[in-house]
Design an enzyme around this catalytic site. Structure first.
Site, PDB file in Angstrom:
ATOM      1  N   SER A 112       0.866  -1.297  -0.069  1.00  0.00           N
ATOM      2  CA  SER A 112      -0.237  -0.018  -0.035  1.00  0.00           C
ATOM      3  C   SER A 112       0.769   1.409  -0.051  1.00  0.00           C
ATOM      4  O   SER A 112       1.647   1.558  -0.764  1.00  0.00           O
ATOM      5  CB  SER A 112      -1.018  -0.090   1.201  1.00  0.00           C
ATOM      6  N   HIS A 113       0.718   2.188   0.998  1.00  0.00           N
ATOM      7  CA  HIS A 113       1.317   3.520   1.243  1.00  0.00           C
ATOM      8  C   HIS A 113       2.768   3.275   1.462  1.00  0.00           C
ATOM      9  O   HIS A 113       3.314   4.346   1.771  1.00  0.00           O
ATOM     10  CB  HIS A 113       0.380   4.212   2.116  1.00  0.00           C
ATOM     11  N   ASP A 276      -2.302   6.396  -3.506  1.00  0.00           N
ATOM     12  CA  ASP A 276      -1.005   5.772  -2.806  1.00  0.00           C
ATOM     13  C   ASP A 276      -0.384   4.818  -3.824  1.00  0.00           C
ATOM     14  O   ASP A 276      -0.832   4.532  -4.905  1.00  0.00           O
ATOM     15  CB  ASP A 276      -1.435   5.338  -1.508  1.00  0.00           C
ATOM     16  N   ASP A 278      -0.770   1.601  -4.204  1.00  0.00           N
ATOM     17  CA  ASP A 278      -1.583   0.605  -4.834  1.00  0.00           C
ATOM     18  C   ASP A 278      -3.038   0.839  -5.254  1.00  0.00           C
ATOM     19  O   ASP A 278      -3.832   0.341  -5.717  1.00  0.00           O
ATOM     20  CB  ASP A 278      -1.956  -0.553  -3.990  1.00  0.00           C
ATOM     21  N   ASP A 280      -5.476   2.574  -3.625  1.00  0.00           N
ATOM     22  CA  ASP A 280      -6.875   2.538  -3.048  1.00  0.00           C
ATOM     23  C   ASP A 280      -7.207   3.843  -2.278  1.00  0.00           C
ATOM     24  O   ASP A 280      -8.210   4.002  -1.980  1.00  0.00           O
ATOM     25  CB  ASP A 280      -7.166   1.082  -2.409  1.00  0.00           C
ATOM     26  N   ARG A 281      -6.374   4.405  -1.859  1.00  0.00           N
ATOM     27  CA  ARG A 281      -6.462   5.898  -0.960  1.00  0.00           C
ATOM     28  C   ARG A 281      -6.528   6.906  -2.005  1.00  0.00           C
ATOM     29  O   ARG A 281      -6.169   6.922  -2.857  1.00  0.00           O
ATOM     30  CB  ARG A 281      -5.300   5.796  -0.130  1.00  0.00           C
ATOM     31  N   LYS A 375     -11.296  -0.139  -1.116  1.00  0.00           N
ATOM     32  CA  LYS A 375     -11.459   1.327  -1.284  1.00  0.00           C
ATOM     33  C   LYS A 375     -10.732   1.548  -2.741  1.00  0.00           C
ATOM     34  O   LYS A 375      -9.850   0.773  -3.189  1.00  0.00           O
ATOM     35  CB  LYS A 375     -10.869   2.015  -0.341  1.00  0.00           C
TER      36      LYS A 375
END
Ligand code: G16
Length: 542
Positions: A112-113, A276, A278, A280-281, A375
């Site tokens: 992710s982030h 981010d 991947d 999703d944010r 998300k």
């Protein structure tokens, strides 16, 4: 040829808030990926001949892990694997593909982030047939399996060419390399009024979208600049890099400060946004106005009906417990249910599947809807764009109008990152033990109404999740929440969430840290943060 290879278990393969996340060198240990992937498949039933979607955010080790996963998937009996070209698929795009292909599940490779690169972070997450992260009972079964695994099955074959479109055979499994963007972009077209957004860009609407050298670059180039006609150059850092260009792909006010500075400057475009690692944010900043993720969720819920995909209204709203109560007021006004879940997108899956909610969101910069089961960063940006185009108002005007209607939830999260793990756990334990004594106590003008450890009862499958965050709630509706992050890879991260509701329009335009100053000071005092973490101040404030 299928080989069965002996292995020994690793003790540290328990999935966290969102899959297994560790430093790259941990994943590079002998059979580390193999063990975890075989444990995933050992925990599942009925996938013989079925389809598996595989993709990741392009970070370092993505390509190597994909080859291993494909060979183990083939050896275990999957019939087809669908892989994004170059191994690239954003997390929401994996979710969308699983759903549209009616796949058995998918493996998402991302941390992710968190930063990437040889010394950065990597992650493996399994998603189930609804397109969402595996629920806790599945992740727990995977973890139990990792502790006893003795062998894994793998096909002995050359690596698959993942950079060329088309299908190849890997043992008995067919591997299809597909466009990373196409299926996702088509889904977005069904939800939003692309003509209206295109008109807005044609009339001079300006935006910057920072893909942070991570996975959303190809999506943003294709959708924002390609399909919607945003000016060339609207997408910044649009090529996914294995180390994200050395940056931290977390779209918050620390790691995307340059966007904040741009949005607050005379040269500000109408909208600044980012996603981010991947995809999703999301981060949303209008000209002169940062929108907190909690406010963004509330505003999107209140205005979603303006977008074609949500024209008939929303069934309900869900937010994670630490997310501010702003969305609750919108749900109340709309006359729909509001669900408060533990942190982790996986808790929204059942509510979405059962049709109880349409829109979900979290304070950690995540919003999404029933279009996928993750998300979705670009989705949030597109919904904002569609609302801006429909209302023909600025982000700032929409936020002010929202506060005037619903009141403002001042909100901030203070993170104490990479603190000593024992100290952080001791802090939580000590505070948990003290909760009963806090109830009824006063600290200056602040009177504690309730203090508890959040527990969630899933209304769909009846499961219970305990110990999901310590809440200290005050009589005026203010709140302090404490929990330890489940996504970090070094030490422990203490998250402290601070919130105060302000109904008085005359007091809605204060500076957030000032408006919360008494609660912030108290948050440190009640939990003795300095004593347990040896930190006087948080490392990140969002
Ligand atoms: C993941 C989860 C989110 C969660 C976030 C932060 O997001 O999917 O539900 O809110 O981590 O979790 P924590 O506070 O435990 O660190 P992502 O974007 O990292 O996949």
């Amino acid at each position: 040829m299928i080989k069965e290879i002996a292995t020994t278990p690793y003790a540290d393969q328990r999935p966290g808030t969102s899959g297994l996340r560790k430093k790259v060198p941990v994943f590079q240990q002998r059979h580390y990926v193999e063990n975890f992937v075989q444990s995933i498949f050992d925990s599942l039933d009925g996938f013989a001949g079925q389809t598996l979607v595989v993709g990741g955010d392009g970070r370092y080790y993505n390509r190597e892990a994909i080859q291993t996963i494909l060979k183990i998937a083939s050896a275990n009996g999957f019939g087809r694997a669908v892989v994004g070209k170059g191994g690239i698929l954003s997390t929401p795009a994996v979710s969308a593909l699983i759903r549209s292909l009616k796949a058995f599940g998918g493996v998402v490779l991302s941390a992710s982030h968190n930063p990437g690169g040889p010394d950065g972070d990597f992650g493996v997450k399994y998603n189930v047939a609804n397109g969402g992260p595996a629920p806790e009972k599945v992740t727990e079964a995977i973890y139990q399996r990792t502790k006893t695994i003795t062998s894994f099955k793998i096909v002995e074959a050359a690596d698959v060419d993942i950079d060329t479109f088309g299908a190849t055979q890997l043992g008995d499994m067919r591997v299809e390399i597909v466009d990373s963007v196409e299926n996702y972009a088509a889904l977005m077209q069904t939800l939003f009024d692309f003509d209206r957004i295109r008109d807005a860009f044609r009339s001079g609407f300006a935006m910057r979208f920072d893909a942070m050298s991570a996975v959303t670059g190809p999506y943003a180039h294709a959708i924002l600049e390609g399909m919607l006609g945003a000016a060339p150059g609207s997408v910044l850092n649009g090529a996914p890099l294995p180390d994200f260009g050395g940056h931290h792909p977390d779209p918050n006010l620390v790691h995307a400060k340059h966007l904040y500075d741009l949005a607050m400057s005379p040269a500000a475009p109408d909208l600044c946004a980012a996603s981010d690692g991947d995809g999703d944010r999301n981060l949303i900043i209008g000209r002169g106005r940062f929108v907190t993720p909690s406010d963004s969720l509330a505003i999107l819920a209140a205005n979603a009906h303006l977008a074609p995909g949500y024209r008939s209204g929303i069934a309900g709203v869900a937010r994670s417990m630490p997310t501010s109560g702003a969305a609750d007021r919108v749900a109340e006004k709309l006359g729909v249910a509001l669900y408060e879940t533990p942190t982790g997108w996986k808790f929204f899956g059942n509510l979405l599947d059962a049709g109880l909610v349409t829109i979900c969101g979290e304070e950690s910069a995540g919003t999404g809807s029933n279009h996928v089961r993750e998300k979705d960063g670009l989705w949030a940006v597109l919904l904002w764009l569609d609302i801006l185009a429909a209302r023909k108002q600025s982000v700032d005007a929409i936020v002010r109008d929202h506060w005037a209607t619903y009141g403002r939830n001042y909100y901030s999260r203070h993170d104490y990152e990479e603190v000593d793990s024992d100290g952080a756990h001791a802090l939580i334990k000590t505070l948990r033990d003290r909760l009963p004594a806090l109830k009824g106590r006063s600290f200056g003008a602040l009177h504690v109404k309730e203090a508890d450890d959040f527990a969630y009862h899933d209304p769909v499958d009846g499961s219970d999740s305990l110990n999901q965050g310590l809440r200290v709630m005050f009589e005026d509706g203010a709140r302090i929440v404490y929990r330890l992050s489940g996504t970090g890879t070094a030490g422990a991260t203490l998250r402290v969430y601070i919130e105060r509701y302000e109904a008085d329009p005359a007091k809605q335009f204060g500076e957030t840290q000032q408006a919360l100053a008494d609660l912030i000071a108290l948050s440190r005092e009640i939990a003795e943060i300095e004593r347990f973490t040896k930190r006087r101040a948080p490392s990140v404030i969002t």
